[in-house]
Design a protein around this motif. Sequence first.
Motif, short mmCIF file in Angstrom:
data_model
loop_
_atom_site.label_atom_id
_atom_site.label_comp_id
_atom_site.label_asym_id
_atom_site.label_seq_id
_atom_site.Cartn_x
_atom_site.Cartn_y
_atom_site.Cartn_z
N LEU A 69 -4.49 5.06 -1.53
CA LEU A 69 -5.55 5.55 -2.41
C LEU A 69 -5.13 5.45 -3.87
O LEU A 69 -5.92 5.02 -4.72
CB LEU A 69 -5.91 7.00 -2.06
N LEU A 70 -3.89 5.80 -4.17
CA LEU A 70 -3.40 5.68 -5.55
C LEU A 70 -3.42 4.23 -6.02
O LEU A 70 -3.78 3.95 -7.16
CB LEU A 70 -1.99 6.24 -5.66
N ARG A 75 -4.56 16.08 -8.75
CA ARG A 75 -4.43 14.92 -9.63
C ARG A 75 -5.27 13.75 -9.13
O ARG A 75 -5.82 13.01 -9.93
CB ARG A 75 -2.97 14.50 -9.75
N LEU A 76 -5.33 13.58 -7.82
CA LEU A 76 -6.13 12.48 -7.27
C LEU A 76 -7.60 12.64 -7.63
O LEU A 76 -8.27 11.68 -8.02
CB LEU A 76 -5.97 12.38 -5.76
N VAL A 77 -8.10 13.85 -7.48
CA VAL A 77 -9.51 14.11 -7.79
C VAL A 77 -9.78 13.85 -9.27
O VAL A 77 -10.78 13.23 -9.63
CB VAL A 77 -9.92 15.53 -7.39
N LEU A 78 -8.87 14.30 -10.14
CA LEU A 78 -9.03 14.05 -11.57
C LEU A 78 -9.02 12.56 -11.87
O LEU A 78 -9.80 12.09 -12.71
CB LEU A 78 -7.94 14.77 -12.35
N ARG A 115 -0.53 8.40 -12.19
CA ARG A 115 0.93 8.44 -12.37
C ARG A 115 1.48 9.81 -12.02
O ARG A 115 2.49 9.94 -11.31
CB ARG A 115 1.30 8.09 -13.81
N LEU A 116 0.81 10.85 -12.46
CA LEU A 116 1.24 12.22 -12.15
C LEU A 116 1.12 12.51 -10.65
O LEU A 116 1.98 13.18 -10.07
CB LEU A 116 0.43 13.22 -12.97
N ALA A 117 0.08 12.00 -10.04
CA ALA A 117 -0.09 12.19 -8.59
C ALA A 117 1.01 11.49 -7.83
O ALA A 117 1.53 12.00 -6.83
CB ALA A 117 -1.46 11.68 -8.15
N GLU A 118 1.40 10.32 -8.31
CA GLU A 118 2.47 9.57 -7.65
C GLU A 118 3.79 10.36 -7.67
O GLU A 118 4.54 10.35 -6.70
CB GLU A 118 2.67 8.22 -8.32
N GLU A 119 4.04 11.05 -8.75
CA GLU A 119 5.25 11.86 -8.84
C GLU A 119 5.26 12.95 -7.77
O GLU A 119 6.31 13.30 -7.25
CB GLU A 119 5.37 12.49 -10.23
N ALA A 120 4.09 13.46 -7.44
CA ALA A 120 3.98 14.52 -6.44
C ALA A 120 4.10 13.99 -5.01
O ALA A 120 4.35 14.76 -4.08
CB ALA A 120 2.66 15.26 -6.61
N LEU A 121 3.94 12.69 -4.82
CA LEU A 121 3.99 12.11 -3.48
C LEU A 121 5.32 12.36 -2.76
O LEU A 121 5.35 12.47 -1.54
CB LEU A 121 3.72 10.61 -3.51
#
Length: 102
Positions: free
Chosen positions: A42-43, A1-4, A22-28
């Motif tokens: 980074l987010l 998600r970060l790369v995207l 937002r989706l990457a944050e959920e995975a954190l």
Amino acid sequence: RLVLALLAIERGQHGPALEEARLAEEALARIPEDRRRYLGVLLALIRGVAEARTGRISAARGQLERQRQLYADAPRQARWWEHMLAGEIAFAEGDLDAASEE
């Protein structure tokens, strides 16, 4: 998600960048704490850049503050993403002098 999210920023697709962030944050929550803080910074950079580039300066400043909180104990020279976002915000505000100092 970060790369995207990063690719979307590079393409000028700020809405999709914010959604991917937002989706990457959920995975954190599933990532070890030591990496979570780094990725959180980074987010905040990704979100802040997208917000600044779409004229939402207040939201971008909120992300800058988030970076500062996450890396409060880091040496100043290690906080270059903070400088990057501060410069992006200054540029979005039209303050080229401040942008070039960051």
